[in-house]
Design a protein around this motif. Structure first.
Motif, PDB file in Angstrom:
ATOM      1  N   GLU A   4       0.822  -1.208   0.000  1.00 33.82           N
ATOM      2  CA  GLU A   4       0.000   0.000   0.000  1.00 33.82           C
ATOM      3  C   GLU A   4       0.859   1.263   0.000  1.00 33.82           C
ATOM      4  N   VAL A   7       2.273   1.738  -3.597  1.00 37.92           N
ATOM      5  CA  VAL A   7       1.251   2.279  -4.502  1.00 37.92           C
ATOM      6  C   VAL A   7       1.023   3.753  -4.213  1.00 37.92           C
ATOM      7  N   SER A   8       0.983   4.123  -2.957  1.00 30.06           N
ATOM      8  CA  SER A   8       0.776   5.520  -2.577  1.00 30.06           C
ATOM      9  C   SER A   8       1.899   6.410  -3.117  1.00 30.06           C
ATOM     10  N   CYS A  10       3.618   5.958  -5.750  1.00 28.24           N
ATOM     11  CA  CYS A  10       3.537   6.002  -7.213  1.00 28.24           C
ATOM     12  C   CYS A  10       2.266   6.659  -7.748  1.00 28.24           C
ATOM     13  N   ARG A  11       1.316   6.952  -6.893  1.00 23.66           N
ATOM     14  CA  ARG A  11      -0.005   7.372  -7.344  1.00 23.66           C
ATOM     15  C   ARG A  11       0.038   8.529  -8.352  1.00 23.66           C
ATOM     16  N   ILE A  14       1.215   7.185 -11.664  1.00 26.14           N
ATOM     17  CA  ILE A  14       0.212   6.263 -12.190  1.00 26.14           C
ATOM     18  C   ILE A  14      -0.918   7.034 -12.862  1.00 26.14           C
ATOM     19  N   GLN A  15      -1.389   8.086 -12.209  1.00 30.59           N
ATOM     20  CA  GLN A  15      -2.550   8.826 -12.706  1.00 30.59           C
ATOM     21  C   GLN A  15      -2.299   9.513 -14.041  1.00 30.59           C
TER      22      GLN A  15
END
Length: 149
Positions: A4, A7-8, A10-11, A14-15
């Motif tokens: 988690e 992912v945070s 990289c957010r 990613i977007q």
């Protein structure tokens, strides 16, 4: 927690290219003892690479963790994307130091080589499955370093 956090981190990247990201972590996932900072670094690299490979209007990334009956004292973490994928020639070289498919100035070709080295140092393994235009799956197998295999 490590997945988690990765992912945070990289957010934002990613977007830029990915329409959706799905995280699948079962509640009954066994705890394993590995270096969390190293694992986070590997996952950040894999997730960013997946985002960079996203070339479709409805691109997605999935990060999932689980076990299988063969690895009772281990965990499998997969990063899966539906991006551009790789042919056999690229798959065979993807973990080679300084190998990159990115444009000049966009990458050193060290990321996946370092990821493989870090996972191996933790007593795990990493592999890739990929087909052109069908995306890629990077699979990490980690074993609890506090237990005998």
């Amino acid at each position: 927690d490590v997945i988690e956090r990765a992912v945070s981190i990289c957010r934002g990247e990613i977007q830029k290219t990915v329409k959706s990201i799905n995280i699948e972590i079962p509640k009954d996932l066994p705890e394993i003892y590995v270096d969390p900072d190293t694992l986070e670094q590997v996952l950040v690299n894999l997730i960013i690479n997946a985002a960079h490979a996203s070339d479709k209007e409805k691109s997605w990334i999935k990060v999932k963790a689980g076990t299988n009956n063969k690895d009772l004292n281990g965990v499998i973490i997969e990063t899966i994307d539906n991006g551009c994928g790789m042919d056999e020639e690229i798959r065979e070289r993807v973990f080679d130091p300084f190998f990159t498919t990115k444009q000049s100035g966009s990458g050193t070709g060290l990321g996946l080589s370092l990821c493989e080295n870090m996972i191996n140092e933790m007593g795990g393994s990493i592999e890739v499955e990929s087909e052109p235009e069908a995306g890629s799956t990077f699979r990490i197998r980690l074993y609890d370093s506090s237990k005998e295999r």
